[in-house]
Design a protein around this motif. Structure first.
Motif, PDB file in Angstrom:
ATOM      1  N   ALA A  42       7.246  23.747  -5.048  1.00  0.00           N
ATOM      2  CA  ALA A  42       6.468  23.912  -6.278  1.00  0.00           C
ATOM      3  C   ALA A  42       7.023  25.052  -7.129  1.00  0.00           C
ATOM      4  CB  ALA A  42       5.006  24.169  -5.947  1.00  0.00           C
ATOM      5  N   VAL A  43       7.424  24.729  -8.347  1.00  0.00           N
ATOM      6  CA  VAL A  43       7.859  25.707  -9.342  1.00  0.00           C
ATOM      7  C   VAL A  43       7.405  25.214 -10.705  1.00  0.00           C
ATOM      8  CG1 VAL A  43       9.857  26.602  -8.080  1.00  0.00           C
ATOM      9  CG2 VAL A  43      10.114  24.564  -9.503  1.00  0.00           C
ATOM     10  N   GLY A  44       7.432  26.095 -11.682  1.00  0.00           N
ATOM     11  CA  GLY A  44       7.095  25.670 -13.035  1.00  0.00           C
ATOM     12  C   GLY A  44       8.262  25.016 -13.737  1.00  0.00           C
ATOM     13  N   TYR A  45       9.467  25.521 -13.455  1.00  0.00           N
ATOM     14  CA  TYR A  45      10.691  25.060 -14.118  1.00  0.00           C
ATOM     15  C   TYR A  45      11.821  25.035 -13.087  1.00  0.00           C
ATOM     16  CZ  TYR A  45       7.919  26.453 -18.161  1.00  0.00           C
ATOM     17  OH  TYR A  45       6.892  26.595 -19.078  1.00  0.00           O
ATOM     18  N   ILE A  61       0.819  -1.217   0.000  1.00  0.00           N
ATOM     19  CA  ILE A  61       0.000   0.000   0.000  1.00  0.00           C
ATOM     20  C   ILE A  61       0.854   1.268   0.000  1.00  0.00           C
ATOM     21  CG2 ILE A  61      -1.891  -1.155   1.198  1.00  0.00           C
ATOM     22  CD1 ILE A  61      -1.097   0.391   3.739  1.00  0.00           C
ATOM     23  N   VAL A  62       2.183   1.106   0.005  1.00  0.00           N
ATOM     24  CA  VAL A  62       3.076   2.262   0.036  1.00  0.00           C
ATOM     25  C   VAL A  62       3.350   2.753  -1.384  1.00  0.00           C
ATOM     26  CG1 VAL A  62       5.392   3.080   0.612  1.00  0.00           C
ATOM     27  CG2 VAL A  62       4.144   1.606   2.211  1.00  0.00           C
ATOM     28  N   ASN A  63       2.888   3.976  -1.662  1.00  0.00           N
ATOM     29  CA  ASN A  63       3.143   4.638  -2.941  1.00  0.00           C
ATOM     30  C   ASN A  63       3.687   6.032  -2.647  1.00  0.00           C
ATOM     31  OD1 ASN A  63       1.856   2.770  -5.101  1.00  0.00           O
ATOM     32  ND2 ASN A  63       0.290   2.927  -3.511  1.00  0.00           N
ATOM     33  N   LEU A  64       4.927   6.270  -3.045  1.00  0.00           N
ATOM     34  CA  LEU A  64       5.595   7.539  -2.791  1.00  0.00           C
ATOM     35  C   LEU A  64       5.937   8.200  -4.112  1.00  0.00           C
ATOM     36  CD1 LEU A  64       7.648   5.858  -0.084  1.00  0.00           C
ATOM     37  CD2 LEU A  64       6.570   8.050   0.430  1.00  0.00           C
ATOM     38  N   VAL A  65       5.536   9.459  -4.274  1.00  0.00           N
ATOM     39  CA  VAL A  65       5.760  10.156  -5.532  1.00  0.00           C
ATOM     40  C   VAL A  65       6.594  11.411  -5.308  1.00  0.00           C
ATOM     41  CG1 VAL A  65       3.595   9.311  -6.504  1.00  0.00           C
ATOM     42  CG2 VAL A  65       3.659  11.561  -5.402  1.00  0.00           C
ATOM     43  N   ALA A  66       7.369  11.777  -6.315  1.00  0.00           N
ATOM     44  CA  ALA A  66       8.073  13.064  -6.351  1.00  0.00           C
ATOM     45  C   ALA A  66       7.255  13.990  -7.230  1.00  0.00           C
ATOM     46  CB  ALA A  66       9.473  12.879  -6.922  1.00  0.00           C
ATOM     47  N   ASP A  67       7.077  15.227  -6.789  1.00  0.00           N
ATOM     48  CA  ASP A  67       6.202  16.135  -7.538  1.00  0.00           C
ATOM     49  C   ASP A  67       6.603  17.582  -7.251  1.00  0.00           C
ATOM     50  OD1 ASP A  67       4.235  17.478  -8.869  1.00  0.00           O
ATOM     51  OD2 ASP A  67       2.567  16.439  -7.927  1.00  0.00           O
ATOM     52  N   LYS A  68       7.157  18.263  -8.253  1.00  0.00           N
ATOM     53  CA  LYS A  68       7.536  19.664  -8.107  1.00  0.00           C
ATOM     54  C   LYS A  68       6.446  20.611  -8.623  1.00  0.00           C
ATOM     55  CE  LYS A  68      11.769  20.994  -8.910  1.00  0.00           C
ATOM     56  NZ  LYS A  68      12.184  21.491  -7.594  1.00  0.00           N
ATOM     57  N   THR A  69       5.267  20.067  -8.915  1.00  0.00           N
ATOM     58  CA  THR A  69       4.162  20.900  -9.394  1.00  0.00           C
ATOM     59  C   THR A  69       3.004  20.954  -8.407  1.00  0.00           C
ATOM     60  OG1 THR A  69       3.015  19.072 -10.535  1.00  0.00           O
ATOM     61  CG2 THR A  69       4.731  20.230 -11.767  1.00  0.00           C
ATOM     62  N   GLN A  70       3.061  20.179  -7.307  1.00  0.00           N
ATOM     63  CA  GLN A  70       1.947  20.075  -6.373  1.00  0.00           C
ATOM     64  C   GLN A  70       1.638  21.422  -5.725  1.00  0.00           C
ATOM     65  OE1 GLN A  70       2.504  17.014  -3.446  1.00  0.00           O
ATOM     66  NE2 GLN A  70       0.623  17.494  -2.348  1.00  0.00           N
ATOM     67  N   PRO A  71       0.404  21.916  -5.836  1.00  0.00           N
ATOM     68  CA  PRO A  71       0.044  23.223  -5.272  1.00  0.00           C
ATOM     69  C   PRO A  71       0.310  23.295  -3.771  1.00  0.00           C
ATOM     70  CG  PRO A  71      -1.685  22.430  -6.741  1.00  0.00           C
ATOM     71  CD  PRO A  71      -0.722  21.291  -6.557  1.00  0.00           C
ATOM     72  N   ASP A  72       0.697  24.469  -3.312  1.00  0.00           N
ATOM     73  CA  ASP A  72       0.912  24.809  -1.898  1.00  0.00           C
ATOM     74  C   ASP A  72       2.210  24.247  -1.325  1.00  0.00           C
ATOM     75  OD1 ASP A  72      -1.594  25.947  -2.165  1.00  0.00           O
ATOM     76  OD2 ASP A  72      -2.628  24.335  -1.109  1.00  0.00           O
ATOM     77  N   THR A  73       2.941  23.436  -2.059  1.00  0.00           N
ATOM     78  CA  THR A  73       4.174  22.859  -1.533  1.00  0.00           C
ATOM     79  C   THR A  73       5.324  23.851  -1.632  1.00  0.00           C
ATOM     80  OG1 THR A  73       4.662  21.856  -3.692  1.00  0.00           O
ATOM     81  CG2 THR A  73       3.514  20.491  -2.074  1.00  0.00           C
ATOM     82  N   LEU A  74       6.319  23.667  -0.769  1.00  0.00           N
ATOM     83  CA  LEU A  74       7.467  24.565  -0.750  1.00  0.00           C
ATOM     84  C   LEU A  74       8.323  24.427  -2.004  1.00  0.00           C
ATOM     85  CD1 LEU A  74       8.562  24.064   2.972  1.00  0.00           C
ATOM     86  CD2 LEU A  74       7.316  26.010   2.012  1.00  0.00           C
TER      87      LEU A  74
END
Length: 545
Positions: A362-365, A347-360
């Motif tokens: 988060a950037v476009g590029y 059940i463990v699913n870990l993702v990397a995401d630099k687009t997730q809203p509100d995260t520190l």
């Protein structure tokens, strides 16, 4: 555009538990100057000077980062303002590739002649470095995006909110703590605005405006008879958002603003709860060592994700190229390539995401001009991905970068930094109360506290701000001195149940250190409340009576 040298921020009057590290911040400026942007047309002209000079001097590739970094730190204690600081740093970093080798030069003197000179110096350094090079740099292909813009979707710019209003909030927080029985209270508000312009010889001109906010406090109560004391930090999450994060809905009309933001943080209520928690913490019974089922709140679990998943899946640590501040990694490329390395339970699913809203994070590029995205790190309990930049992508057999490049300022070289790494929620409706009711003997933990992990990011120990005993599906009281010990694989394989998407929340850090010379970055980790079965718990303090 000449800017003064960096200065250390001093005289902050704040404990290490509240602010573990302070990066170099820049020189002091009047607040009104901080909200005046730099003309984007001027930044493009300056970038083109650097790119043209780099090519003229022999660079096969070049990129330019023009950065304006604004910081506002407000720090209070009881009814006193300890420090108010507005700082700015502004300059340009030029990176070039010559004969398959990197060269870098930075300058804060941004006239055209000096920029061209800096670009030529970067090329000269690359040529010298190439004589010692063992293997040429292999850059993953990257298209140019032309002129594009990205900004954090804020509704209220914290830098435009009057300082008095922010100070009044912090002093009110301290007052709630003292009024609730605490002897000491300090609170802080950190605001960061990164105005970053990236340009490359591949045809990208990317303008980004990034905002981050961190409200926090520490409240302490002493027992005059025993001499003991207990503290509780804020359970807030630093966030990639504007000041709307702190504006109560009912106060919007009074303040003359209207926002649509729903995920707000009530700092005053948290302070009131913290004061109440302290009296209970002073009377809490010490934990009996043994095996427990742990129910971990996102305010506690995010740090374990950071240390046991975020750092060990950084490719440079896996390869042994990086060991500063967080060690290397127990992972290897062979474990990834085997396609069956067991990192956690199914059940463990870990993702990397630099687009997730509100995260520190988060950037476009990223700082190599790569458009950011999401990808899997652990899927169904199996290790399936790591973190890579353009010159690392080929090591993983990737045809493109994952967008993991970041530099803390214009004068620092960009390199591989952790994206937001998060544990995905369960698909079945499940609250914290639902997770607790199935526990016969367990502990419910909230809030980050002490942590320790070995240099392979494998064996670790974590504690919490608040710790409650669970018996037969019910919380029966508070415990003290509890810390859980495990290793990364054992811990994540013990993951037995997950809260759902409605319970999913963010945690994070403003100051994640890495590199030599050291750099600091901000990163978030999301997760729901999660249960881990049969984890070893130790007593870190008082003897059991």
């Amino acid at each position: 555009m000449k800017r003064r040298d960096f200065l250390h921020l001093t005289g902050m009057g704040i404990g290490a538990s509240l602010l573990p590290s302070i990066p170099l911040l820049g020189h002091e400026i009047p607040l009104e100057d901080a909200i005046v942007p730099v003309d984007i047309a001027v930044k493009k002209q300056l970038a083109d000077v650097a790119l043209n000079a780099a090519r003229t001097n022999g660079a096969s590739y070049a990129d330019v980062r023009i950065g304006r970094y604004l910081n506002q730190f407000i720090i209070t204690r009881e009814q006193n303002v300890e420090s108010i600081s507005n700082t700015e740093s502004f300059g340009m970093g030029i990176r070039v590739l010559v004969n398959g080798c990197w060269g870098f030069m930075a300058t804060d003197n941004l006239d055209k002649d000096n920029i061209a000179k800096a670009a030529a110096q970067a090329v000269a350094l690359a040529k010298v470095n190439s004589k010692l090079m063992a293997e040429p740099v292999q850059l993953a292909p990257q298209e140019g995006y032309g002129e594009v813009r990205w900004e954090t979707p804020i509704e209220v710019n914290g830098f435009e909110v009057p300082v008095k209003e922010k100070v009044d909030l912090l002093l009110a927080v301290n007052n709630e703590g003292v009024k609730g029985g605490a002897n000491y209270a300090n609170s802080s508000l950190f605001l960061i605005n990164e105005q970053k312009y990236f340009a490359s010889t591949e045809g990208s001109y990317i303008d980004q405006n990034i905002h981050r906010l961190w409200p926090t406090f520490t409240i302490t109560k002493t027992d005059s008879q025993s001499g003991r004391f207990e503290s509780r930090n804020a359970l807030s999450a630093p966030i990639g958002k504007g000041y709307e994060y702190l504006i109560p809905k009912e106060e919007e009309k009074v303040r003359g603003v209207v926002t649509t933001y729903k995920k707000r943080y009530d700092m005053l209520e948290d302070a009131r709860e913290a004061a109440a928690n302290l009296a209970e913490k002073l009377k809490a019974k010490p934990v009996a060592p043994g095996k427990y089922d742990l129910v971990l709140d996102p305010s506690q679990l995010f740090l374990t994700i950071h240390e046991s998943v975020g750092h060990p899946t950084e490719l440079d640590r896996v390869l042994g190229y990086e060991a500063n501040m967080a060690g290397t990694s127990f992972l290897t490329l062979e474990k990834l390539k085997s396609e069956n390395f067991n990192y956690g339970s199914p059940i463990v699913n870990l993702v990397a995401d630099k687009t997730q809203p509100d995260t520190l994070g988060a950037v476009g590029y990223d700082d190599e001009g790569v458009k950011c995205k999401q990808w899997d790190i652990v899927k169904g309990g199996t290790l399936v991905g790591l973190q890579a930049t353009r010159d690392q992508a080929h090591m993983l057999g990737l045809t493109e970068s994952q967008g993991c490049s970041y530099a803390q300022s214009w004068e620092d070289v960009q390199f591989q930094r952790m994206p937001n790494v998060s544990l995905q929620p369960g698909k079945v409706k499940m609250s914290a109360a639902d997770l607790i009711k199935d526990v016969e003997k367990g502990i419910y933990m909230l809030g980050r506290n002490t942590s320790s992990i070995d240099h392979q990011r494998y064996n670790f120990q974590f504690s919490s701000q608040l710790c409650y005993e669970i018996k037969n599906g019910k919380i029966v009281g508070m415990l003290s001195n509890a810390a859980y010990q495990s290793n990364t694989q054992e811990f994540w394989n013990s993951c037995a149940a997950l809260g759902d998407k409605d319970d999913y929340r963010l945690g994070g850090t403003f100051f994640d250190g890495k590199g030599e010379p050291g750099q600091s970055s901000a990163v978030s980790h999301g997760c729901p409340t999660t249960r881990f079965n049969g984890i070893n718990v130790i007593n870190t303090g008082r003897k059991i009576s």
